[in-house]
Design an enzyme around this catalytic site. Structure first.
Site, PDB file in Angstrom:
ATOM      1  N   ARG A  77       0.810  -1.236   0.000  1.00 47.94           N
ATOM      2  CA  ARG A  77       0.000   0.000   0.000  1.00 47.94           C
ATOM      3  C   ARG A  77       0.839   1.280   0.000  1.00 47.94           C
ATOM      4  NH1 ARG A  77      -2.311  -3.341   3.610  1.00 47.94           N
ATOM      5  NH2 ARG A  77      -4.195  -4.388   2.862  1.00 47.94           N
ATOM      6  N   LYS A 125       2.835  11.166 -11.301  1.00 51.18           N
ATOM      7  CA  LYS A 125       1.998  10.280 -12.121  1.00 51.18           C
ATOM      8  C   LYS A 125       2.771   8.991 -12.369  1.00 51.18           C
ATOM      9  CE  LYS A 125      -0.654  13.109 -15.350  1.00 51.18           C
ATOM     10  NZ  LYS A 125      -0.926  13.117 -16.795  1.00 51.18           N
ATOM     11  N   GLU A 183       9.877  18.328 -25.371  1.00 51.93           N
ATOM     12  CA  GLU A 183       9.132  18.670 -24.150  1.00 51.93           C
ATOM     13  C   GLU A 183       9.640  19.996 -23.562  1.00 51.93           C
ATOM     14  OE1 GLU A 183       6.522  16.929 -23.349  1.00 51.93           O
ATOM     15  OE2 GLU A 183       6.872  14.900 -24.125  1.00 51.93           O
ATOM     16  N   LYS A 198       7.081  22.864 -14.034  1.00 54.99           N
ATOM     17  CA  LYS A 198       6.260  21.691 -13.743  1.00 54.99           C
ATOM     18  C   LYS A 198       5.815  21.723 -12.284  1.00 54.99           C
ATOM     19  CE  LYS A 198       5.007  17.113 -14.401  1.00 54.99           C
ATOM     20  NZ  LYS A 198       5.052  15.915 -15.198  1.00 54.99           N
ATOM     21  N   GLU A 212      -4.722  16.509 -11.549  1.00 52.44           N
ATOM     22  CA  GLU A 212      -5.322  16.766 -12.859  1.00 52.44           C
ATOM     23  C   GLU A 212      -6.842  16.916 -12.762  1.00 52.44           C
ATOM     24  OE1 GLU A 212      -2.899  15.024 -16.099  1.00 52.44           O
ATOM     25  OE2 GLU A 212      -4.806  14.194 -16.718  1.00 52.44           O
ATOM     26  N   ARG A 253      -3.287  21.275 -15.159  1.00 54.20           N
ATOM     27  CA  ARG A 253      -2.223  20.369 -15.613  1.00 54.20           C
ATOM     28  C   ARG A 253      -2.361  20.083 -17.115  1.00 54.20           C
ATOM     29  NH1 ARG A 253       0.371  15.925 -11.469  1.00 54.20           N
ATOM     30  NH2 ARG A 253       1.721  14.922 -12.946  1.00 54.20           N
ATOM     31  N   ASN A 307      -0.245  19.238 -21.894  1.00 54.52           N
ATOM     32  CA  ASN A 307      -0.657  18.472 -23.072  1.00 54.52           C
ATOM     33  C   ASN A 307      -0.530  19.274 -24.368  1.00 54.52           C
ATOM     34  OD1 ASN A 307      -1.308  16.250 -21.569  1.00 54.52           O
ATOM     35  ND2 ASN A 307      -3.430  16.893 -21.278  1.00 54.52           N
ATOM     36  N   HIS A 317       0.106  17.517 -27.574  1.00 57.46           N
ATOM     37  CA  HIS A 317      -0.041  16.079 -27.331  1.00 57.46           C
ATOM     38  C   HIS A 317      -1.308  15.472 -27.920  1.00 57.46           C
ATOM     39  CE1 HIS A 317       3.436  16.557 -24.826  1.00 57.46           C
ATOM     40  NE2 HIS A 317       3.429  15.299 -24.440  1.00 57.46           N
ATOM     41  N   HIS A 319      -0.166  12.527 -29.876  1.00 61.67           N
ATOM     42  CA  HIS A 319      -0.450  11.135 -29.510  1.00 61.67           C
ATOM     43  C   HIS A 319      -1.059  10.363 -30.675  1.00 61.67           C
ATOM     44  CE1 HIS A 319      -0.438  11.780 -24.891  1.00 61.67           C
ATOM     45  NE2 HIS A 319       0.662  11.187 -25.288  1.00 61.67           N
ATOM     46  N   HIS A 343       8.272   9.688 -29.131  1.00 62.73           N
ATOM     47  CA  HIS A 343       7.234  10.521 -28.534  1.00 62.73           C
ATOM     48  C   HIS A 343       7.489  12.019 -28.795  1.00 62.73           C
ATOM     49  CE1 HIS A 343       4.291  11.926 -25.638  1.00 62.73           C
ATOM     50  NE2 HIS A 343       5.231  12.628 -25.042  1.00 62.73           N
TER      51      HIS A 343
HETATM   52  N1  NAD Z   1       4.684  10.150 -15.439  1.00 60.26           N
HETATM   53  C1  NAD Z   1       4.616  11.190 -16.215  1.00 60.26           C
HETATM   54  O1  NAD Z   1       4.199  12.274 -15.818  1.00 60.26           O
HETATM   55  C2  NAD Z   1       5.108  11.046 -17.632  1.00 60.26           C
HETATM   56  C3  NAD Z   1       5.280  12.183 -18.433  1.00 60.26           C
HETATM   57  C4  NAD Z   1       5.789  12.017 -19.713  1.00 60.26           C
HETATM   58  C5  NAD Z   1       6.109  10.757 -20.178  1.00 60.26           C
HETATM   59  N2  NAD Z   1       5.917   9.670 -19.386  1.00 60.26           N
HETATM   60  C6  NAD Z   1       6.275   8.319 -19.851  1.00 60.26           C
HETATM   61  O2  NAD Z   1       7.672   8.276 -20.043  1.00 60.26           O
HETATM   62  C7  NAD Z   1       7.977   7.267 -20.983  1.00 60.26           C
HETATM   63  C8  NAD Z   1       9.033   7.744 -21.930  1.00 60.26           C
HETATM   64  O3  NAD Z   1      10.190   8.043 -21.198  1.00 60.26           O
HETATM   65  P1  NAD Z   1      11.609   8.267 -21.908  1.00 60.26           P
HETATM   66  O4  NAD Z   1      11.463   9.176 -23.043  1.00 60.26           O
HETATM   67  O5  NAD Z   1      12.556   8.635 -20.822  1.00 60.26           O
HETATM   68  O6  NAD Z   1      11.918   6.857 -22.553  1.00 60.26           O
HETATM   69  P2  NAD Z   1      12.617   5.516 -22.001  1.00 60.26           P
HETATM   70  O7  NAD Z   1      12.505   5.389 -20.552  1.00 60.26           O
HETATM   71  O8  NAD Z   1      12.085   4.413 -22.855  1.00 60.26           O
HETATM   72  O9  NAD Z   1      14.136   5.744 -22.380  1.00 60.26           O
HETATM   73  C9  NAD Z   1      14.491   5.882 -23.739  1.00 60.26           C
HETATM   74  C10 NAD Z   1      15.645   4.974 -24.131  1.00 60.26           C
HETATM   75  O10 NAD Z   1      16.851   5.507 -23.628  1.00 60.26           O
HETATM   76  C11 NAD Z   1      17.563   4.534 -22.882  1.00 60.26           C
HETATM   77  N3  NAD Z   1      18.255   5.297 -21.822  1.00 60.26           N
HETATM   78  C12 NAD Z   1      17.688   5.926 -20.777  1.00 60.26           C
HETATM   79  N4  NAD Z   1      18.597   6.638 -20.116  1.00 60.26           N
HETATM   80  C13 NAD Z   1      19.780   6.425 -20.739  1.00 60.26           C
HETATM   81  C14 NAD Z   1      21.096   6.916 -20.531  1.00 60.26           C
HETATM   82  N5  NAD Z   1      21.361   7.813 -19.567  1.00 60.26           N
HETATM   83  N6  NAD Z   1      22.056   6.484 -21.360  1.00 60.26           N
HETATM   84  C15 NAD Z   1      21.776   5.628 -22.366  1.00 60.26           C
HETATM   85  N7  NAD Z   1      20.548   5.165 -22.639  1.00 60.26           N
HETATM   86  C16 NAD Z   1      19.571   5.560 -21.818  1.00 60.26           C
HETATM   87  C17 NAD Z   1      16.517   3.586 -22.414  1.00 60.26           C
HETATM   88  O11 NAD Z   1      17.072   2.340 -22.165  1.00 60.26           O
HETATM   89  C18 NAD Z   1      15.551   3.566 -23.585  1.00 60.26           C
HETATM   90  O12 NAD Z   1      15.982   2.683 -24.573  1.00 60.26           O
HETATM   91  C19 NAD Z   1       6.664   6.876 -21.636  1.00 60.26           C
HETATM   92  O13 NAD Z   1       6.269   5.615 -21.174  1.00 60.26           O
HETATM   93  C20 NAD Z   1       5.691   7.942 -21.166  1.00 60.26           C
HETATM   94  O14 NAD Z   1       4.374   7.454 -21.040  1.00 60.26           O
HETATM   95  C21 NAD Z   1       5.425   9.796 -18.128  1.00 60.26           C
HETATM   96 ZN    ZN Z   2       5.051  14.204 -23.635  1.00 59.02          ZN
END
Ligand code: NAD
Ligand code: ZN
Length: 365
Positions: free
Chosen positions: A125, A147, A189, A231, A241, A246, A250, A253, A257, A269
């Site tokens: 929990r 999130k 972003e 942020k 949200e 918030r 978007n 987006h 998306h 993305h």
């Molecule tokens: N929680 C939130 O508020 C929020 C906001 C935006 C996006 N997201 C989520 O985030 C995700 C995308 O995150 P991302 O863009 O970081 O992608 P990711 O976590 O998939 O990382 C991208 C790639 O880079 C590699 N990588 C990461 N750090 C590295 C480093 N320092 N050196 C070498 N390689 C590295 C990873 O292995 C992966 O292959 C999505 O699932 C999205 O839904 C969440």
């Molecule tokens: Zn985004």
């Protein structure tokens, strides 16, 4: 070390930003009493391979007796319920004693952070967790704000929780090993924050985007800390949200998306967000909300960041179908985040479908 703060009352936490600081994470956790004996690091093969050793050494040096690592396979397709089960089952094995509360460190990009955060939110929990983002996107966006989620076959992020970390610990030197395409994607972003929320940031990016891409320390620190501040302010005003604040995050987006889905993961993305921002800016101009200069400035910056200004080879009908199914579309009228100027966002309800189609057409080639 730069310190930011997310002011959420009892759930408030700091965001620390520095270079070469992962080895000191252990002592920071100790000083701030953020973990007891057990620290569970959730990472991925690639990221763990690069950075786990230094994190682990620091944790042991700080006296944490039980330190372990669990790897989520790299890639968005791993952010699912099956992997989530594996993660929480591993946590149960890692700390079987109910009297001991483990803490989770999420070491990775948004994929690791979202799944590890949700595991921390639900294991027993809720146990404390720390975000240690290693991508630009995670540093400026996903690691802050609480999130957490995993995907279902039916859609992205459909199962999750709002669950704030105890600390966000950003080591910007980790960006040096990031693939350039990932770095550029994260830049989308950053541009979004400037375009929707902060004209000064946008102007700074217009002066210095090349420095940012070259990982110039001063530019990187300035931009990342500013995005985190922005942020933080959004999250403070609308943690869950519920207040239509918030939603500003978007910007770009809604169509972004749809393009991302239609491209079947061929596009990153951030690349889709870049294209989506241009479409949203087009809509803003057509609605008479801002001048035609705004999309021009946006496009120039997007191109300099090495991001696409249009998406190739996608089917318009396909994209429009996804737009209509987007969760940001409320029944009846759609809602778009549009611009009145750089740094001035607004939510607009009921953009005529014809205009959405035209805007999508303007970015599909
Ligand atoms: N929680 C939130 O508020 C929020 C906001 C935006 C996006 N997201 C989520 O985030 C995700 C995308 O995150 P991302 O863009 O970081 O992608 P990711 O976590 O998939 O990382 C991208 C790639 O880079 C590699 N990588 C990461 N750090 C590295 C480093 N320092 N050196 C070498 N390689 C590295 C990873 O292995 C992966 O292959 C999505 O699932 C999205 O839904 C969440
Ligand atoms: Zn985004």
């Amino acid at each position: 070390m730069q310190t930011g703060h997310i002011p959420l009352g009892r759930r408030a936490y700091d965001v620390l930003v520095d270079f070469d600081c992962l080895p000191r994470l252990g002592s920071v956790l100790r000083e701030r009493a953020l973990a007891q004996d057990n620290v569970a690091v959730i990472t991925s093969p690639r990221i763990g391979g690069l950075y786990y050793e230094s994190v682990e050494a620091g944790l042991r040096e700080a006296g944490f007796r039980h330190v372990g690592r669990w790897d989520l396979p790299d890639g968005e397709e791993s952010k699912n319920l099956a992997r989530f089960s594996e993660a929480v089952e591993w946590l149960a094995r890692f700390t079987p004693d109910p009297a001991i509360r483990p803490a989770v460190v999420a070491l990775g990009g948004g994929v690791v952070g979202d799944l590890a955060g949700f595991a921390a939110a639900s294991f027993r929990r809720g146990i404390p967790y720390v975000q240690a983002p290693t991508t630009l996107l995670a540093a400026v966006d996903s690691s802050v704000g609480g999130k957490t989620a995993v995907n279902l076959p039916e859609g992205k992020n459909l199962v999750g929780a709002f669950y704030q970390p105890r600390l966000v610990y950003v080591d910007l030197s980790t960006l040096e090993t990031l693939e350039v395409r990932e770095l550029r994607s994260g830049c989308a972003e950053v541009i979004k924050y400037g375009a929707a929320l902060d004209a000064d940031l946008f102007r700074f990016l217009e002066q210095s985007i090349e420095d940012l891409l070259a990982l110039d320390r001063e530019a990187l620190t300035r931009v990342v800390t500013r995005c985190i501040e922005l942020k933080a302010d959004v999250v403070r005003r609308d943690e869950r949200e519920e207040k239509r604040v918030r939603v500003c995050l978007n910007f770009g987006h809604t169509l972004g998306h749809a393009i991302e889905k239609a491209s079947d993961r061929r596009l990153r993305h951030g690349e889709c967000v870049a294209v989506g921002m241009l479409a949203a800016a087009h809509i803003s101009v057509e609605l008479g909300l801002c001048s035609a200069q705004i999309p021009q400035r946006l496009e120039a910056l997007i191109r300099r960041a090495g991001l696409p200004a249009a998406a190739e080879g996608l089917d318009m009908a396909h994209v429009m179908e996804f737009v209509k199914h987007d969760k940001k579309f409320v029944t009846g009228a759609n809602r778009f985040v549009v611009l009145r100027g750089i740094g001035q966002w607004q939510e607009y309800e009921g953009v005529p479908e014809e205009l959405v189609r035209e805007a999508a057409g303007s970015v599909l080639v």
